[in-house]
Design a protein around this motif. Structure first.
Motif, PDB file in Angstrom:
ATOM      1  N   MET A  22       0.841  -1.173   0.000  1.00 52.21           N
ATOM      2  CA  MET A  22       0.000   0.000   0.000  1.00 52.21           C
ATOM      3  C   MET A  22       0.885   1.235   0.000  1.00 52.21           C
ATOM      4  SD  MET A  22      -2.805   1.271  -0.060  1.00 52.21           S
ATOM      5  CE  MET A  22      -4.347   0.892   0.543  1.00 52.21           C
ATOM      6  N   THR A  23       0.588   2.176  -0.853  1.00 50.70           N
ATOM      7  CA  THR A  23       1.405   3.371  -0.925  1.00 50.70           C
ATOM      8  C   THR A  23       0.909   4.412   0.058  1.00 50.70           C
ATOM      9  OG1 THR A  23       0.063   4.458  -2.596  1.00 50.70           O
ATOM     10  CG2 THR A  23       1.792   2.977  -3.391  1.00 50.70           C
ATOM     11  N   GLU A  24       1.731   5.415   0.290  1.00 50.23           N
ATOM     12  CA  GLU A  24       1.359   6.484   1.199  1.00 50.23           C
ATOM     13  C   GLU A  24       0.332   7.421   0.570  1.00 50.23           C
ATOM     14  OE1 GLU A  24       4.831   8.412   2.741  1.00 50.23           O
ATOM     15  OE2 GLU A  24       5.819   6.495   3.072  1.00 50.23           O
ATOM     16  N   ASN A  25       0.133   7.352  -0.739  1.00 50.80           N
ATOM     17  CA  ASN A  25      -0.784   8.244  -1.431  1.00 50.80           C
ATOM     18  C   ASN A  25      -2.242   7.978  -1.114  1.00 50.80           C
ATOM     19  OD1 ASN A  25       1.389   9.398  -2.663  1.00 50.80           O
ATOM     20  ND2 ASN A  25       1.182   8.250  -4.549  1.00 50.80           N
ATOM     21  N   SER A  26      -2.568   6.824  -0.630  1.00 48.05           N
ATOM     22  CA  SER A  26      -3.972   6.463  -0.440  1.00 48.05           C
ATOM     23  C   SER A  26      -4.469   6.899   0.937  1.00 48.05           C
ATOM     24  CB  SER A  26      -4.185   4.976  -0.651  1.00 48.05           C
ATOM     25  OG  SER A  26      -3.292   4.265   0.133  1.00 48.05           O
ATOM     26  N   THR A  27      -4.973   8.126   0.996  1.00 48.30           N
ATOM     27  CA  THR A  27      -5.559   8.635   2.222  1.00 48.30           C
ATOM     28  C   THR A  27      -7.067   8.592   2.073  1.00 48.30           C
ATOM     29  OG1 THR A  27      -5.421  10.859   1.335  1.00 48.30           O
ATOM     30  CG2 THR A  27      -3.611  10.149   2.744  1.00 48.30           C
ATOM     31  N   ASN A  28      -7.768   8.584   3.187  1.00 51.64           N
ATOM     32  CA  ASN A  28      -9.229   8.535   3.171  1.00 51.64           C
ATOM     33  C   ASN A  28      -9.745   7.367   2.331  1.00 51.64           C
ATOM     34  OD1 ASN A  28      -9.379  10.905   4.743  1.00 51.64           O
ATOM     35  ND2 ASN A  28      -9.156  12.141   2.909  1.00 51.64           N
ATOM     36  N   VAL A  29      -9.197   6.203   2.549  1.00 50.56           N
ATOM     37  CA  VAL A  29      -9.602   5.021   1.788  1.00 50.56           C
ATOM     38  C   VAL A  29     -10.807   4.403   2.480  1.00 50.56           C
ATOM     39  CG1 VAL A  29      -8.869   2.797   0.877  1.00 50.56           C
ATOM     40  CG2 VAL A  29      -7.213   4.626   1.119  1.00 50.56           C
TER      41      VAL A  29
ATOM     42  N   LEU B  22      -8.024  -6.199  -6.179  1.00 47.23           N
ATOM     43  CA  LEU B  22      -7.268  -4.969  -6.326  1.00 47.23           C
ATOM     44  C   LEU B  22      -5.976  -5.275  -7.078  1.00 47.23           C
ATOM     45  CD1 LEU B  22      -7.299  -1.970  -5.427  1.00 47.23           C
ATOM     46  CD2 LEU B  22      -5.993  -2.692  -3.426  1.00 47.23           C
ATOM     47  N   THR B  23      -5.684  -4.514  -8.119  1.00 46.90           N
ATOM     48  CA  THR B  23      -4.453  -4.718  -8.881  1.00 46.90           C
ATOM     49  C   THR B  23      -3.321  -3.924  -8.239  1.00 46.90           C
ATOM     50  OG1 THR B  23      -4.841  -2.829 -10.328  1.00 46.90           O
ATOM     51  CG2 THR B  23      -5.749  -4.977 -11.038  1.00 46.90           C
TER      52      THR B  23
ATOM     53  N   LYS C 221      -2.628   2.197  -5.340  1.00 50.23           N
ATOM     54  CA  LYS C 221      -2.427   3.633  -5.107  1.00 50.23           C
ATOM     55  C   LYS C 221      -3.720   4.286  -4.617  1.00 50.23           C
ATOM     56  CE  LYS C 221      -1.119   7.930  -7.330  1.00 50.23           C
ATOM     57  NZ  LYS C 221      -0.730   8.606  -8.550  1.00 50.23           N
ATOM     58  N   TYR C 222      -4.867   3.724  -5.012  1.00 54.31           N
ATOM     59  CA  TYR C 222      -6.162   4.339  -4.736  1.00 54.31           C
ATOM     60  C   TYR C 222      -7.063   3.546  -3.795  1.00 54.31           C
ATOM     61  CZ  TYR C 222      -4.847   6.945  -8.891  1.00 54.31           C
ATOM     62  OH  TYR C 222      -4.168   7.721  -9.807  1.00 54.31           O
ATOM     63  N   GLY C 223      -6.763   2.273  -3.583  1.00 50.77           N
ATOM     64  CA  GLY C 223      -7.679   1.452  -2.803  1.00 50.77           C
ATOM     65  C   GLY C 223      -6.992   0.523  -1.832  1.00 50.77           C
ATOM     66  N   ARG C 224      -7.822  -0.072  -0.994  1.00 52.06           N
ATOM     67  CA  ARG C 224      -7.352  -1.038  -0.007  1.00 52.06           C
ATOM     68  C   ARG C 224      -8.441  -2.092   0.170  1.00 52.06           C
ATOM     69  NH1 ARG C 224      -5.581   1.313   5.615  1.00 52.06           N
ATOM     70  NH2 ARG C 224      -3.948   2.127   4.284  1.00 52.06           N
ATOM     71  N   VAL C 225      -8.032  -3.306   0.458  1.00 49.86           N
ATOM     72  CA  VAL C 225      -8.970  -4.401   0.662  1.00 49.86           C
ATOM     73  C   VAL C 225      -9.247  -4.536   2.157  1.00 49.86           C
ATOM     74  CG1 VAL C 225      -9.374  -6.879   0.368  1.00 49.86           C
ATOM     75  CG2 VAL C 225      -8.113  -5.606  -1.381  1.00 49.86           C
ATOM     76  N   TYR C 226     -10.538  -4.566   2.482  1.00 53.62           N
ATOM     77  CA  TYR C 226     -10.977  -4.720   3.865  1.00 53.62           C
ATOM     78  C   TYR C 226     -11.790  -6.002   3.999  1.00 53.62           C
ATOM     79  CZ  TYR C 226      -9.942   0.220   4.644  1.00 53.62           C
ATOM     80  OH  TYR C 226      -9.321   1.432   4.755  1.00 53.62           O
ATOM     81  N   LEU C 227     -11.703  -6.624   5.155  1.00 47.65           N
ATOM     82  CA  LEU C 227     -12.582  -7.740   5.485  1.00 47.65           C
ATOM     83  C   LEU C 227     -13.828  -7.123   6.101  1.00 47.65           C
ATOM     84  CD1 LEU C 227     -13.155 -10.753   5.713  1.00 47.65           C
ATOM     85  CD2 LEU C 227     -12.059 -10.701   7.954  1.00 47.65           C
ATOM     86  N   VAL C 228     -14.980  -7.363   5.488  1.00 45.02           N
ATOM     87  CA  VAL C 228     -16.237  -6.785   5.970  1.00 45.02           C
ATOM     88  C   VAL C 228     -17.225  -7.891   6.312  1.00 45.02           C
ATOM     89  CG1 VAL C 228     -15.980  -4.625   4.710  1.00 45.02           C
ATOM     90  CG2 VAL C 228     -17.140  -6.536   3.632  1.00 45.02           C
TER      91      VAL C 228
END
Length: 100
Positions: A1-8, A56-57, A62-69
């Protein structure tokens, strides 16, 4: 995960609602998922039991993150991709190009 992905924390449905307001046009979560795939940010696969799943590719990290929901009734859980605010501008540019 990059540092660019805020407010994911945005689902495709939430993104569709925001873009619908911004563009004054009805946009569905299915259209958002398709655009995210076309941009190479996620990939659609079918599992062995025939269910659909989004992955997620590397580019999408850069834009997303995978969450367990887990759903509100607690009888289902699985992975869900949630997206940063940054992806809205990217999708808005893509949608503008498609309708121009």
């Amino acid at each position: 995960m990059t540092e660019n992905s805020t407010n994911v924390d945005l689902t495709p449905t939430e993104i569709a609602l925001r873009l619908s307001e911004l563009l004054n046009s009805r946009i569905s979560n299915r259209q958002i998922n398709q655009l995210l795939e076309e941009l190479g940010l996620q990939k659609h696969i079918k599992t062995r039991n025939g269910k659909s799943k989004w992955l997620l590719t590397e580019k999408g990290q850069k834009y997303g993150r995978v969450y367990l929901v887990t759903n509100t009734q607690g009888n289902w859980s699985g992975n869900q991709i949630k997206w940063s605010e940054e992806v809205i501008n990217l999708l808005q540019r893509q949608l503008t190009r498609l309708t121009a």
